[in-house]
Design a protein around this motif. Structure first.
Motif, mmCIF file in Angstrom:
data_model
loop_
_atom_site.group_PDB
_atom_site.id
_atom_site.type_symbol
_atom_site.label_atom_id
_atom_site.label_comp_id
_atom_site.label_asym_id
_atom_site.label_seq_id
_atom_site.Cartn_x
_atom_site.Cartn_y
_atom_site.Cartn_z
ATOM 1 N N LEU A 122 0.883 -1.157 0.000
ATOM 2 C CA LEU A 122 0.000 0.000 0.000
ATOM 3 C C LEU A 122 0.921 1.207 0.000
ATOM 4 O O LEU A 122 1.682 1.412 0.947
ATOM 5 C CB LEU A 122 -0.897 0.013 1.244
ATOM 6 N N LEU A 123 0.893 1.969 -1.078
ATOM 7 C CA LEU A 123 1.728 3.157 -1.213
ATOM 8 C C LEU A 123 0.832 4.384 -1.190
ATOM 9 O O LEU A 123 -0.036 4.539 -2.054
ATOM 10 C CB LEU A 123 2.533 3.107 -2.517
ATOM 11 N N GLU A 124 1.014 5.204 -0.167
ATOM 12 C CA GLU A 124 0.281 6.454 -0.029
ATOM 13 C C GLU A 124 1.281 7.567 0.250
ATOM 14 O O GLU A 124 2.438 7.306 0.575
ATOM 15 C CB GLU A 124 -0.732 6.364 1.110
ATOM 16 N N GLU A 125 0.832 8.802 0.151
ATOM 17 C CA GLU A 125 1.725 9.938 0.375
ATOM 18 C C GLU A 125 2.370 9.902 1.750
ATOM 19 O O GLU A 125 3.529 10.276 1.908
ATOM 20 C CB GLU A 125 0.968 11.263 0.221
ATOM 21 N N ASN A 126 1.632 9.455 2.754
ATOM 22 C CA ASN A 126 2.119 9.519 4.125
ATOM 23 C C ASN A 126 2.561 8.177 4.716
ATOM 24 O O ASN A 126 2.897 8.107 5.897
ATOM 25 C CB ASN A 126 1.060 10.146 5.039
ATOM 26 N N ARG A 127 2.557 7.109 3.910
ATOM 27 C CA ARG A 127 3.007 5.813 4.419
ATOM 28 C C ARG A 127 3.189 4.789 3.304
ATOM 29 O O ARG A 127 2.647 4.932 2.202
ATOM 30 C CB ARG A 127 2.027 5.259 5.438
ATOM 31 N N VAL A 128 3.927 3.755 3.677
ATOM 32 C CA VAL A 128 4.085 2.570 2.829
ATOM 33 C C VAL A 128 3.920 1.363 3.735
ATOM 34 O O VAL A 128 4.552 1.281 4.788
ATOM 35 C CB VAL A 128 5.477 2.500 2.176
ATOM 36 N N ASN A 129 3.064 0.438 3.340
ATOM 37 C CA ASN A 129 2.908 -0.846 4.035
ATOM 38 C C ASN A 129 3.278 -1.941 3.049
ATOM 39 O O ASN A 129 2.810 -1.930 1.898
ATOM 40 C CB ASN A 129 1.468 -1.050 4.510
ATOM 41 N N ILE A 130 4.090 -2.876 3.512
ATOM 42 C CA ILE A 130 4.549 -3.963 2.645
ATOM 43 C C ILE A 130 4.353 -5.280 3.367
ATOM 44 O O ILE A 130 4.685 -5.402 4.548
ATOM 45 C CB ILE A 130 6.040 -3.803 2.295
ATOM 46 N N LYS B 134 6.908 13.284 0.892
ATOM 47 C CA LYS B 134 5.971 12.196 0.619
ATOM 48 C C LYS B 134 6.746 10.906 0.385
ATOM 49 O O LYS B 134 7.914 10.931 0.008
ATOM 50 C CB LYS B 134 5.137 12.493 -0.633
ATOM 51 N N PHE B 135 6.062 9.784 0.571
ATOM 52 C CA PHE B 135 6.659 8.502 0.239
ATOM 53 C C PHE B 135 6.558 8.269 -1.264
ATOM 54 O O PHE B 135 5.649 8.782 -1.930
ATOM 55 C CB PHE B 135 5.970 7.367 1.005
ATOM 56 N N THR B 136 7.493 7.495 -1.767
ATOM 57 C CA THR B 136 7.514 7.187 -3.197
ATOM 58 C C THR B 136 7.942 5.737 -3.385
ATOM 59 O O THR B 136 8.509 5.124 -2.474
ATOM 60 C CB THR B 136 8.460 8.139 -3.953
ATOM 61 N N GLY B 137 7.662 5.203 -4.550
ATOM 62 C CA GLY B 137 8.046 3.832 -4.861
ATOM 63 C C GLY B 137 8.433 3.686 -6.317
ATOM 64 O O GLY B 137 7.952 4.439 -7.176
ATOM 65 N N GLU C 13 8.125 4.680 -11.862
ATOM 66 C CA GLU C 13 7.627 5.221 -10.600
ATOM 67 C C GLU C 13 6.224 4.689 -10.365
ATOM 68 O O GLU C 13 5.380 4.695 -11.261
ATOM 69 C CB GLU C 13 7.620 6.747 -10.611
ATOM 70 N N LEU C 14 5.994 4.211 -9.164
ATOM 71 C CA LEU C 14 4.696 3.646 -8.821
ATOM 72 C C LEU C 14 3.731 4.757 -8.425
ATOM 73 O O LEU C 14 4.128 5.724 -7.778
ATOM 74 C CB LEU C 14 4.848 2.658 -7.659
ATOM 75 N N ILE C 15 2.479 4.595 -8.824
ATOM 76 C CA ILE C 15 1.451 5.546 -8.415
ATOM 77 C C ILE C 15 0.957 5.153 -7.033
ATOM 78 O O ILE C 15 1.150 4.019 -6.593
ATOM 79 C CB ILE C 15 0.271 5.579 -9.430
ATOM 80 N N TYR C 16 0.339 6.088 -6.340
ATOM 81 C CA TYR C 16 -0.244 5.764 -5.039
ATOM 82 C C TYR C 16 -1.356 4.758 -5.287
ATOM 83 O O TYR C 16 -2.300 5.025 -6.028
ATOM 84 C CB TYR C 16 -0.737 7.022 -4.339
ATOM 85 N N SER C 17 -1.193 3.590 -4.668
ATOM 86 C CA SER C 17 -2.099 2.485 -4.983
ATOM 87 C C SER C 17 -1.859 1.324 -4.039
ATOM 88 O O SER C 17 -0.962 1.348 -3.203
ATOM 89 C CB SER C 17 -1.861 2.007 -6.424
ATOM 90 N N ILE C 18 -2.655 0.275 -4.246
ATOM 91 C CA ILE C 18 -2.424 -1.019 -3.637
ATOM 92 C C ILE C 18 -1.893 -1.928 -4.727
ATOM 93 O O ILE C 18 -2.478 -2.018 -5.810
ATOM 94 C CB ILE C 18 -3.739 -1.599 -3.060
ATOM 95 N N GLY C 19 -0.779 -2.583 -4.461
ATOM 96 C CA GLY C 19 -0.213 -3.524 -5.409
ATOM 97 C C GLY C 19 -0.329 -4.931 -4.860
ATOM 98 O O GLY C 19 -0.071 -5.158 -3.670
ATOM 99 N N ILE C 20 -0.728 -5.863 -5.717
ATOM 100 C CA ILE C 20 -0.897 -7.254 -5.312
ATOM 101 C C ILE C 20 -0.231 -8.143 -6.357
ATOM 102 O O ILE C 20 -0.464 -7.983 -7.552
ATOM 103 C CB ILE C 20 -2.405 -7.616 -5.212
ATOM 104 N N LYS C 21 0.579 -9.079 -5.877
ATOM 105 C CA LYS C 21 1.257 -10.008 -6.777
ATOM 106 C C LYS C 21 1.258 -11.366 -6.112
ATOM 107 O O LYS C 21 1.684 -11.454 -4.958
ATOM 108 C CB LYS C 21 2.668 -9.506 -7.018
#
Length: 135
Positions: A7-15, A110-113, A126-134
């Motif tokens: 989960l990539l958002e401006e204020n956090r990243v959860n992996i 901001k956080f970035t990916g 560059e990843l957009i703010y989103s949820i990524g699932i693999k």
């Protein structure tokens, strides 16, 4: 096959990621490994799916050779170096490897990916703010 969620958002990243690795030829379960590597000095992390050797070699290269303050610098050098690592490992081309960088950008506050896919010659995306699932 790696289970990977972010989960990539401006204020956090959860992996979240599993730790199982499989034999490259038979795809049978082999062992458990770390796939998320912290880089506190760069305010970020490196993680990856696919060929563990590329992921580990990239992490070791960053730890041994990079003088930087954030992951933005890594984004500039990653494509060329990841291709070089891939060639040096003499992979057969059947591996599907993707390296991810997530971190805090001091300039934008901001956080970035970023994603670097072996199938695309490890070009930076560059990843957009989103949820990524693999997968």
């Amino acid at each position: 096959m790696t289970a990977f969620l972010y989960l990539l958002e401006e204020n956090r990243v959860n992996i979240a990621m599993d730790s199982l690795t499989t034999d490259g030829l038979t795809k049978e379960p082999l062992k458990f490994v770390t796939k998320i590597f912290l880089l506190p000095h760069l305010k970020g992390v490196i993680c990856g799916t696919g060929c563990l050797d590329i992921i580990l070699e990239w992490y070791l290269y960053v730890q041994k050779n990079i003088l930087a303050t954030d992951i933005l610098f890594l984004d500039k050098i990653a494509p060329e170096k990841l291709n070089e690592i891939s060639v040096n490992l003499k992979l057969n081309g059947d591996e599907t490897t993707t390296i991810y960088h997530f971190g805090y950008n001091e300039n934008t506050k901001k956080f970035t990916g970023f994603a670097y896919r072996g199938a695309d010659s490890f070009k930076s995306k560059e990843l957009i703010y989103s949820i990524g699932i693999k997968p």
